[in-house]
Enzyme design. Structure first.
Site, PDB file in Angstrom:
ATOM      1  N   HIS A  37      20.462   0.225  -7.793  1.00  0.00           N
ATOM      2  CA  HIS A  37      19.636   1.385  -8.049  1.00  0.00           C
ATOM      3  C   HIS A  37      20.409   2.616  -7.647  1.00  0.00           C
ATOM      4  O   HIS A  37      21.173   2.601  -6.714  1.00  0.00           O
ATOM      5  CB  HIS A  37      18.312   1.271  -7.311  1.00  0.00           C
ATOM      6  CG  HIS A  37      17.340   0.525  -8.143  1.00  0.00           C
ATOM      7  ND1 HIS A  37      16.396   1.152  -8.891  1.00  0.00           N
ATOM      8  CD2 HIS A  37      17.235  -0.777  -8.414  1.00  0.00           C
ATOM      9  CE1 HIS A  37      15.723   0.239  -9.566  1.00  0.00           C
ATOM     10  NE2 HIS A  37      16.214  -0.936  -9.290  1.00  0.00           N
TER      11      HIS A  37
ATOM     12  N   LYS B 214       3.452   4.181  -9.665  1.00  0.00           N
ATOM     13  CA  LYS B 214       3.595   5.459 -10.362  1.00  0.00           C
ATOM     14  C   LYS B 214       2.453   5.649 -11.357  1.00  0.00           C
ATOM     15  O   LYS B 214       2.010   6.754 -11.636  1.00  0.00           O
ATOM     16  CB  LYS B 214       4.945   5.469 -11.077  1.00  0.00           C
ATOM     17  CG  LYS B 214       5.281   6.787 -11.698  1.00  0.00           C
ATOM     18  CD  LYS B 214       6.731   6.789 -12.101  1.00  0.00           C
ATOM     19  CE  LYS B 214       6.907   7.420 -13.439  1.00  0.00           C
ATOM     20  NZ  LYS B 214       6.764   6.644 -14.592  1.00  0.00           N
TER      21      LYS B 214
END
Length: 883
Positions: free
Chosen positions: A138, A546
């Site tokens: 990431h 999210k």
């Protein structure tokens, strides 16, 4: 407690002094004085001195463009050094390690004290341990590889300095080495100039294996074995290695156009090359060590006359030749040369294992167990853990890419458009084709580039040696046809084995439908025959949070897991849940032990498979000693969760969670999706736009170049709010929902949930940790410096919400202040705040200057841009979790 901290504090202050001397040598007394003034103001501002806080703001606002970068770098480098000191502290005999008796020993003692658990039950649980850690690239690993190496060396110096018995001259040498390392770091650019390519990311992963895991894994197994012998009188079998590593670097193409079939093929070869490289070093040691002559008849028969004089060495030299031939062939392939496969090319782990194990058994049979259990045992365990592929890779692709490919194919064949068919028609077509003996792909079909890429990837999987690719993960999986489609594409590529295909359920709706999708799949006879009683399902943490906020997402994750466990148990299927967690709270991160015990009962029966992301890889596996402690933590938690599962939540608790979920999701979406001011506020109050410029990962920050929050990837979304210290995604909606349930007269129920249900207490603990890292005066300062006055009321409303949320969480947890039960983490946050605060204030100033210049149509000042990048990296280090 305080003695522990004093060792940490004195290391931090010693490193700070050395950094100060370095800055003075490089830039002169006046810059060091400026940095020192800012540090002192920050310290007294933290202690509550408002006049000094004001002075801190004024000082940082008035820095000249020439002073920006040195000041930003000073505080950023200081935080890197503080993190290094803290990492050392966690394994130092004076630090955490001192008060942290062996996790495994503690767990085994706890289990032995349970009257209902026999020693045999505990042994069986140990033998069924399975831990697969999936390393992902990431973009949150902000620190460059070269600086990480220097920090590893700083750590080694701290370890040697801790030794009371070193002579003065050794002490002076070590201090000189520290000064050199800190000077090297200071004169190194901490920000990458170019984005890493997927191959660079894969190499970063191999560096972690080489520098830490290669030594850490055998050390962990020795530790585990010692504790089992001591507590249960039980020795681990040689072939028992419960831990595996897989990587997404070079395999994860979801939203990353830079990861192509060619890249995956290259990374697979590179990974095998690195494995030969590391095993050659091991075998070289064994060639020199295994000079013994005595051997049983079986071994002598194996080596023949030629090897009878030194049978063990003979076998090792043979293995060395095979490794060298394999390495040469892989090297040629990496350069793009096509060579015939050499005699004895190593493609399967057994080929490495057999000669080594033959030596091991022979040494044991001849009474040389002490030699067998030395380096040879470590190498055998590495073969089981890493083997020929070194790390296996997962392939990840988004579901719509498969749908598009099949749509293009069916249109070409003139049988309609797969994309527009109903789910039932899709399934009927897929099952018919999966059962058919004839190929579906026409010979001379020329598909589009996108479809070609999907087919080529399946081709790479079919050609790779079996065992080098671990699973095919389908992101944004919504229906049974999403899973069947991948099986069909793999069949068409000519795959000769059943590849595990894992659907990833990652939005609120998809999590809620996950059980339904899997139930339908398990009712298909062809599918049941293919999977042979094993199924992997991936649970997405970041995108669900999210989409719906952290409270609703975590309850949906819990319920999806709970339902899947029951469905698979009923169907006699061994379920492996694959957790896609990040380092930060909004992406499911939590201390391993708490997180695992807060999952539904039975969730770890099929072992644990979890992603380890970005900077968390370095915090958890950056050094062999830390690897041992991280793997031990996981081991203890899995044993405990399987043998002493958490209680089933009461029905009334489930109802309260349903209620909290609905309220918090409404509040969260009310701001994030429905409030017209929200996206403009996000863009101005955080460095969200500027983050796109950081050359972090190989993957773009947005799924689509334009668009609101939903098109932002989960990582930049969280990264942005971590930077301005509002930490919004990790709490928005949760506290408001709790407050509403308290007002409905259910506070005592919530308190009981907090006491008796690990799932709920972990949720509250994570909220406390976020609130401890958040900072409202800094968030307000960003507003004043950067946000249009018309949007100030929204910022104020969000900050007031957080204040209310903190009160309600403390009331339910019965805590007088945040992190009361984890003083060590609270201490660590306070220690770093003094250095992070100036970076935040400076960042707001830099954003102001850079946006002002843009507004006036000027070229951006490179000094401002560079300093801004440094503050972003520094705050990430200060918060210890980025995205």
């Amino acid at each position: 407690m305080n003695e522990q901290y004093s060792a940490l504090r004195s290391n931090v202050s010693m490193l700070g002094k050395v950094l100060g001397e370095t800055i003075k040598d490089a830039l002169g007394e006046h810059i060091l004085e400026r940095v020192e003034t800012i540090r002192k103001l920050s310290k007294s501002s933290r202690a509550g001195n408002d006049a000094n806080r004001q002075e801190l703001l004024t000082t940082l606002q008035n820095l000249s463009n020439d002073e920006l970068l040195p000041v930003a770098r000073a505080f950023s480098q200081f935080l890197n050094l503080a993190n290094t000191a803290e990492q050392y502290h966690s394994i130092s005999p004076k630090g955490e390690a001192a008060s942290n008796p062996e996790v495994i020993a503690r767990t085994l003692r706890k289990l032995k004290n349970q009257p209902e658990l026999s020693e045999d039950t505990i042994k069986k649980a140990v033998e069924s341990l399975s831990l697969e850690l999936v390393l992902t690239a990431h973009p949150t690993e902000i620190t460059r590889r070269t600086l990480i190496h220097k920090m590893v060396e700083v750590n080694a110096c701290l370890k040697q300095l801790d030794n009371k018995d070193i002579a003065d001259y050794e002490h002076n040498q070590l201090m000189r080495r520290l000064r050199q390392l800190i000077a090297q770091s200071w004169h190194t650019d901490e920000i990458r100039k170019l984005r890493p390519s997927p191959v660079d990311e894969a190499k970063w992963g191999f560096a972690v294996v080489e520098n830490s895991l290669w030594q850490g894994v055998p050390n962990y197994l020795r530790e585990l074995n010692e504790q089992l012998e001591e507590n249960l009188g039980y020795k681990l079998p040689v072939e028992f290695v419960p831990v595996r590593f897989t990587s997404w670097m070079g395999g994860d193409r979801d939203g990353n156009p830079n990861v192509t079939a060619d890249i995956t093929r290259h990374v697979l070869l590179l990974s095998r090359w690195k494995a030969t490289d590391l095993f050659l070093k091991d075998i070289q040691v064994l060639v020199s060590e295994l000079s013994m002559v005595e051997a049983p008849p079986e071994l002598l028969a194996l080596v023949g006359e030629e090897g009878a004089a030194e049978p063990y060495r003979y076998l090792m030299k043979n293995l060395r030749s095979r490794l060298m031939a394999t390495q040469a062939w892989l090297e040629a392939r990496l350069k793009g040369e096509e060579l015939p496969k050499p005699e004895g090319l190593l493609t399967q782990n057994e080929e490495l294992w057999e000669p080594l194990y033959a030596c091991y058994q022979s040494l044991q049979a001849c009474g040389m167990g002490i030699i067998a259990n030395g380096d040879l045992l470590d190498t055998l365990r590495r073969v089981k853990c890493f083997g020929v592929p070194l790390v296996r890779i997962d392939i990840r692709q988004e579901s719509t890419r498969h749908t598009e490919a099949l749509g293009e194919l069916t249109r070409y064949l003139g049988i309609g458009d797969y994309k527009s068919w109903s789910e039932a028609d899709k399934q009927a077509f897929l099952i018919r084709e999966l059962n058919s003996k004839r190929p579906l792909l026409p010979r001379n079909w020329q598909p589009s580039a996108e479809t070609r890429e999907v087919l080529d990837t399946c081709q790479v999987i079919a050609e790779a040696p079996q065992g080098s690719i671990a699973a095919y993960v389908i992101s944004m999986a919504k229906t049974p046809s999403d899973v069947l489609a991948v099986h069909l594409l793999l069949k068409e590529a000519g795959i000769g084995f059943a590849m595990p295909v894992a659907p990833l359920f990652e939005t609120l709706d998809d999590l809620n439908n996950a059980n339904d999708v899997m139930t339908q799949l398990l009712n298909i006879d062809w599918y049941r025959g293919l999977i042979q009683g094993k199924q992997m399902v991936m649970i997405g943490y970041s995108d669900s949070a999210k989409d719906a906020g952290v409270m609703a997402a975590s309850w949906a994750q819990y319920q999806a897991q709970d339902a899947l466990i029951r469905t698979c148990e009923k169907a006699g299927i061994e379920l492996t849940l694959f957790h896609g967690r990040g380092g930060s709270i909004g992406r499911g991160g939590a201390p391993a032990h708490a997180a695992l015990l807060s999952q539904p009962p039975g969730s770890l029966k099929g072992g644990l498979r979890v992603t380890e992301q970005g900077e968390m890889i370095r915090f958890k596996y950056g050094l062999p000693e830390i690897t041992v402690s991280s793997l031990s933590l996981y081991t203890g938690a899995i044993l405990e969760a399987n043998l002493l599962p958490p209680p089933e939540p009461k029905e009334s608790w489930r109802r309260i969670m349903d209620e909290l979920s609905v309220i918090s999701c409404d509040v969260y979406r009310g701001y994030v999706r429905e409030n017209k001011d929200f996206v403009p506020y996000l863009r101005s109050a955080t460095p969200e736009q500027e983050l796109g410029k950081l050359p972090l990962g190989s993957r773009p920050a947005k799924r689509r170049p334009t668009g609101g929050v939903e098109s932002l990837r989960a990582i930049p979304w969280i990264f942005a709010w971590t930077q301005n210290r509002l930490m919004l995604p990790a709490w928005l909606g949760a506290g408001t929902a709790l407050q509403k349930v308290v007002e409905d007269g259910k506070q005592s129920e919530l308190e009981a949930m907090c006491r008796d249900w690990p799932f709920f207490s972990t949720r509250l603990g994570m909220l406390e940790m976020v609130f401890a890292k958040a900072d409202l005066w800094l968030a307000e300062y960003y507003d004043q410096r950067l946000v249009d006055k018309a949007l100030w009321p929204l910022g104020k409303e969000l900050r007031n919400l957080q204040e209310e949320d903190i009160k309600v969480v403390l009331a339910i947890a019965n805590d007088s202040h945040l992190m009361a039960d984890l003083p060590w983490i609270a201490e660590s946050i306070q220690l770093r705040n003094i250095y992070t605060d100036p970076l935040n204030v400076l960042q707001a100033e830099l954003l102001h200057r850079s946006r002002q210049a843009e507004k006036e149509g000027q070229e951006p000042d490179p000094r401002v841009e560079q300093a801004l990048m440094v503050t972003i990296a520094g705050i990430a280090a200060g918060m210890r979790n980025t995205g």
